[in-house]
Design an enzyme around this catalytic site. Structure first.
Site, PDB file in Angstrom:
ATOM      1  N   MET A  52     -12.544 -36.495 -13.579  1.00 46.27           N
ATOM      2  CA  MET A  52     -13.730 -36.325 -14.386  1.00 46.27           C
ATOM      3  C   MET A  52     -14.492 -37.710 -14.543  1.00 46.27           C
ATOM      4  O   MET A  52     -13.796 -38.731 -15.082  1.00 46.27           O
ATOM      5  CB  MET A  52     -13.802 -35.478 -15.387  1.00 46.27           C
ATOM      6  CG  MET A  52     -14.825 -35.584 -16.335  1.00 46.27           C
ATOM      7  SD  MET A  52     -14.753 -34.295 -17.778  1.00 46.27           S
ATOM      8  CE  MET A  52     -13.533 -35.403 -18.585  1.00 46.27           C
ATOM      9  N   SER A 126      -6.203 -36.203 -12.569  1.00 51.69           N
ATOM     10  CA  SER A 126      -6.951 -35.465 -13.698  1.00 51.69           C
ATOM     11  C   SER A 126      -7.279 -34.212 -13.025  1.00 51.69           C
ATOM     12  O   SER A 126      -6.349 -33.469 -12.359  1.00 51.69           O
ATOM     13  CB  SER A 126      -7.743 -36.077 -14.347  1.00 51.69           C
ATOM     14  OG  SER A 126      -8.527 -35.476 -15.525  1.00 51.69           O
ATOM     15  N   GLN A 127      -8.473 -33.788 -13.347  1.00 50.05           N
ATOM     16  CA  GLN A 127      -8.870 -32.199 -12.789  1.00 50.05           C
ATOM     17  C   GLN A 127      -8.903 -32.154 -11.163  1.00 50.05           C
ATOM     18  O   GLN A 127      -8.642 -31.302 -10.697  1.00 50.05           O
ATOM     19  CB  GLN A 127     -10.379 -32.026 -13.044  1.00 50.05           C
ATOM     20  CG  GLN A 127     -11.525 -32.921 -12.439  1.00 50.05           C
ATOM     21  CD  GLN A 127     -13.060 -32.717 -13.202  1.00 50.05           C
ATOM     22  OE1 GLN A 127     -12.987 -32.185 -14.167  1.00 50.05           O
ATOM     23  NE2 GLN A 127     -13.916 -32.854 -12.115  1.00 50.05           N
ATOM     24  N   ASP A 244      -1.042 -38.958 -24.023  1.00 49.75           N
ATOM     25  CA  ASP A 244      -2.468 -38.493 -23.670  1.00 49.75           C
ATOM     26  C   ASP A 244      -3.357 -38.122 -24.650  1.00 49.75           C
ATOM     27  O   ASP A 244      -2.982 -37.286 -25.419  1.00 49.75           O
ATOM     28  CB  ASP A 244      -2.292 -37.421 -22.506  1.00 49.75           C
ATOM     29  CG  ASP A 244      -3.573 -37.075 -21.816  1.00 49.75           C
ATOM     30  OD1 ASP A 244      -4.582 -37.437 -22.060  1.00 49.75           O
ATOM     31  OD2 ASP A 244      -3.246 -37.051 -20.290  1.00 49.75           O
ATOM     32  N   HIS A 300      -3.738 -41.100 -20.892  1.00 51.28           N
ATOM     33  CA  HIS A 300      -4.358 -40.449 -19.434  1.00 51.28           C
ATOM     34  C   HIS A 300      -4.527 -41.392 -18.484  1.00 51.28           C
ATOM     35  O   HIS A 300      -5.241 -42.282 -18.576  1.00 51.28           O
ATOM     36  CB  HIS A 300      -5.572 -39.718 -19.867  1.00 51.28           C
ATOM     37  CG  HIS A 300      -5.963 -38.680 -18.881  1.00 51.28           C
ATOM     38  ND1 HIS A 300      -5.097 -37.670 -18.667  1.00 51.28           N
ATOM     39  CD2 HIS A 300      -6.904 -38.436 -17.953  1.00 51.28           C
ATOM     40  CE1 HIS A 300      -5.680 -36.782 -17.655  1.00 51.28           C
ATOM     41  NE2 HIS A 300      -6.685 -37.254 -17.383  1.00 51.28           N
TER      42      HIS A 300
END
Length: 317
Positions: A52, A126-127, A244, A300
């Protein structure tokens, strides 16, 4: 040092990203073209999907990752996925383009790429991690061999404590939309993060209205094809970031999540119904040694080059 760059901006703010795009268009064409690789080097191609707020080719994030992998595995063909016609569209689509549409677009791209016909490895950030899992489940041709999920949210998220784009206020707007009606048709269809929003206090709403996550996680019905296709992977590597501050709960990066009906206690993958009923084939994969759980001490998507080379590159060689 690359690790410094990664820690400063693996997932850049929207404002910073747009400035980088405007100032580096000449460099982008070179990044997209990539190096010329000698055929027959014996290494499978690698497909990357960014997270993202990022894009396929930002030289401080995915461009740096691509270059790093090419330096450490000579001859590897690394493709960083672009969703849209340019890097600006690619970034925007990570917020606003229906995930199922994105997965369909990627499946089409991969199917038409003759370089991948004998198989490829995939790495999602991530996503991008759960999006590539959807590709594995829905589109087995060409065959994905190893999937590496770097901080992917496989059981979704319930909270957005911090995310890229704070200075542009986009995160505040996303939080407002998710908190006011994540499962409304309008929000589900037009906000990517809503499609993997997982509210443990409204489990029925989640299962009924989640357009993406509830489907790929077999929450409504068991799609035998999804289960069979995922088990075709040789390895499924899950990376969790122990400090994170972006993903909530962080256990989702290892397929854990909050126990249904409350928002404090979490459960591991092995404690979940998904695993106990083996609705996705993860229990079988675990028993076969196909699931790999790795941890990084950073926030993250923050890691050193040494960690990346030691922990992840062996799965790409």
């Amino acid at each position: 040092m690359l690790s410094d760059l990664l820690q400063k901006g693996l997932v850049p703010t929207m404002t910073r990203l747009l400035h980088l795009i405007l100032g580096a268009l000449a460099l982008m064409s070179n990044v997209l073209a990539g190096p010329v690789h000698e055929p027959g080097n014996g290494t499978l191609p690698l497909v990357l999907w960014h997270g993202m707020g990022d894009s396929c080719c930002n030289p401080l994030s995915m461009g740096a990752i691509k270059k790093m992998i090419e330096e450490d595995i000579p001859g590897i063909d690394v493709q960083s996925l672009m969703i849209g016609n340019n890097v600006i569209q690619d970034t925007e689509n990570g917020f606003f383009l229906d995930v199922n549409t994105q997965v369909s677009v990627v499946c089409s791209q991969l199917a038409q790429d003759t370089r991948l016909k004998d198989g490829y490895n995939a790495m999602g950030f991530s996503q991008g991690g759960q999006f590539l899992r959807a590709v594995a489940q829905r589109c087995p041709s060409p065959p994905m061999k190893t999937l590496i999920s770097v901080g992917g949210q496989h059981q979704g998220v319930y909270g957005l404590p911090k995310c890229p784009g704070e200075s542009s206020h986009i995160c505040d707007w996303i939080r407002k939309e998710l908190n006011s009606g994540a499962y409304s048709d309008l929000v589900q269809k037009h906000l990517v993060q809503a499609q993997y929003w997982h509210d443990p206090l409204n489990d029925d709403l989640y299962k009924k209205h989640s357009l993406f996550l509830a489907d790929i996680n077999q929450e409504r019905v068991v799609n035998v094809t999804y289960k069979k296709n995922l088990q075709l992977l040789d390895k499924f590597v899950l990376v969790k970031f122990l400090q994170d501050t972006v993903v909530d709960p962080v256990d989702t990066e290892w397929f854990g999540f909050l126990k249904t009906g409350q928002a404090k206690e979490t459960e591991t993958l092995q404690e979940s119904v998904l695993y106990k009923e083996d609705r996705l084939g993860l229990a079988a994969m675990d028993q076969a040694g196909k699931l790999v759980f790795l941890a990084s001490e950073g926030d993250h998507l923050q890691f050193t080059r040494e960690w990346f080379n030691t922990k992840l590159l062996p799965y790409l060689r």
